[in-house]
Scaffold this active site. Structure first.
Site, short mmCIF file in Angstrom:
data_model
loop_
_atom_site.label_atom_id
_atom_site.label_comp_id
_atom_site.label_asym_id
_atom_site.label_seq_id
_atom_site.Cartn_x
_atom_site.Cartn_y
_atom_site.Cartn_z
N SER A 1 -5.55 8.75 6.54
CA SER A 1 -4.86 7.76 5.72
C SER A 1 -3.82 8.38 4.80
O SER A 1 -4.00 9.47 4.28
CB SER A 1 -5.88 6.99 4.88
N GLY B 1 -9.72 10.43 7.15
CA GLY B 1 -8.96 11.63 6.92
C GLY B 1 -7.50 11.48 7.29
O GLY B 1 -6.66 12.31 6.94
N SER C 1 -2.29 3.26 6.53
CA SER C 1 -3.01 2.45 5.55
C SER C 1 -4.47 2.28 5.93
O SER C 1 -5.36 2.74 5.25
CB SER C 1 -2.34 1.08 5.41
N ASP D 1 0.84 -1.20 0.00
CA ASP D 1 0.00 0.00 0.00
C ASP D 1 0.88 1.25 0.00
O ASP D 1 0.96 1.97 0.99
CB ASP D 1 -0.93 0.00 1.21
#
Length: 459
Positions: A335, A333, A351, A246
């Site tokens: 991430s 908000g 993540s 990610d």
């Protein structure tokens, strides 16, 4: 916001200005200055900072080979505890001489990897995660609130099949998801609407151009990113990996952009980022988010695997591997942004997870060391390096990690942020994200954590 280009001097970690949301971060650089002394001669355990413990753990992992069964940082004593499965006195003395506390355990690294492989094969269920916890010498298996009925029975029976003493199963409140919407952010437009994510760390790409790292589901969702909600693009995705990993590498369009290696922690204060480092179980880490502000907590597991219900493929699962598990809270908000340590080490990119900053929960992070290794980027202007020797997260290859504990993952499509902080959940993966930049209240109220840090936050 106006449709302006990002000022060259302002390409800071936190995109956009950071308003004081009720938290103040204080960095006292001289507090707890070197803790590197040995308590006594003759192989007594050394007093170490968490980052020093990480380096020692990497050295001992190589030196001890198959006898090494994980390690963690004892924040109270500021010591590295190393698990060994061999009764060989030479092995034990080698670790003690290096300055670690040695603990003999039952489960070897290969045992734990085999158990994680079984979980991957038999229990890849949306809403589950697993990570190695060296403090218990077991795999910690977590199920969110959606894992019920036959799914819970299947997970429970799989854990029981691993044998006693191999894994612990617990329930988590809430649902594993990426933390979408809200906050000072980087913005993009897609056919599904507006999306927003957080900038994690500024870096220099392998070709020398200025760039930044953010979450992979952001880069998969949109290619062009702006520093204002309806502004012109200022950066373009170069590489994006999700699911599996990610992380994304996003290059600034203006090659002369200055991208300082720092994290904006609010109230005009910044923390200089000096290097990348591997996470160590037990160490105190700080997460900055524009939705919830500055929060701290501890690393609780490594090589975590999280299985999210895919929002782009109904009935499917998006699995992310090799992540860092923590008890630091996060909310929509937060991430994509930065996880770092008191001494200025970049550790992770936010993540996903479950819970919130009222009730707590688990949050997972993409290791920065793995993202740098995979993209060929270096921190900041290239001076900061990826010092994370012995990366616990393993390589950037999700499946490579031990026990595939890949935690973190996202909902692959994490909802669309449509608009600014909307957590609408449209199929857009990228939506994940708010920026980590903001300030805000701290959940634990302090940073003086296990590693003797003095970066603190107040309500």
């Amino acid at each position: 916001m106006s449709h302006k280009r990002m000022p060259k001097r302002k390409a800071a970690i936190a995109v956009g200005g950071v308003a004081a949301l009720g938290a103040a971060a204080l960095l006292l650089p001289h507090a707890n200055a070197s803790q590197d002394k040995s308590e006594a001669a003759g192989g007594a355990a050394k007093t170490l900072k968490a980052t020093q413990a990480s380096g020692l753990a990497a050295q001992l992992q190589k030196a001890l080979g198959d006898a090494f069964a994980g390690s963690y940082y004892d924040g109270g004593r500021q010591q590295l505890v190393v698990n060994v499965v061999s009764g060989d006195n030479n092995v034990i003395q080698q670790a003690k001489k290096a300055g670690a506390v040695v603990r003999q355990v039952k489960n070897s690294t290969s045992d734990l990897k085999a158990a994680a492989t079984t979980l991957k094969t038999k229990a890849t269920i949306p809403g589950t995660s697993w990570a190695v916890d060296p403090r218990t010498d077991k795999i910690l298996v977590t199920a969110d609130s959606t894992v019920t009925g036959a799914k819970w029975d299947r997970l429970q029976s799989t854990v029981q099949s691993l044998g006693s003493g191999m894994a612990t199963l617990k329930k988590s409140a809430g649902t594993f998801k990426t933390f979408v919407s809200g906050g000072d952010a980087i913005f993009a437009q897609t056919q599904q609407g507006g999306v927003r994510c957080s900038l994690g760390f500024n870096v220099t790409a392998s070709d020398g151009s200025p760039a930044f790292l953010t979450a992979g589901h952001c880069g998969v969702a949109a290619k062009d990113w702006s520093d204002s909600q309806n502004g012109q693009p200022v950066a373009t995705v170069d590489q994006a990996k999700f699911p599996g990993n990610d992380f994304s590498l996003v290059k600034y369009n203006d090659a002369s952009t200055q991208a300082p290696s720092e994290v904006n922690v609010g109230n005009g204060q910044t923390v200089q980022i000096n290097q990348a480092a591997d996470a160590t179980v037990g160490e105190t880490v700080f997460r900055m988010g524009s939705t919830t502000g500055l929060h701290d907590g501890q690393v609780t597991g490594l090589d975590a695997t999280v299985n999210f219900q895919s929002e782009t493929n109904p009935g499917g699962v998006d699995t992310v591997n090799g992540l860092i598990q923590t008890n630091v809270c996060a909310e929509p908000g937060d991430s994509g942004g930065s996880l770092f340590t008191q001494d200025g080490s970049a550790v992770g990119l936010t993540s996903g997870g479950s819970g919130d900053c009222t009730s707590g929960g688990e949050t997972f992070f993409q290791p920065v060391t793995a993202a740098l290794q995979a993209t060929g980027a270096t921190l900041g202007n290239g001076a900061g390096d990826q010092s994370g020797a012995g990366d616990q997260s393993g390589s950037a290859d999700p499946s490579a990690s031990a026990g595939d504990q890949s935690g973190g993952g996202d909902q692959s499509g994490a909802g669309d942020q449509s608009g600014a902080g909307d957590q609408s959940g449209s199929a857009d993966p990228s939506a994940s994200a708010g920026d980590q930049s903001g300030s805000g209240s701290d959940q634990s109220g302090a940073g003086a954590g296990d590693d003797g840090s003095s970066l603190t936050s107040t309500r």
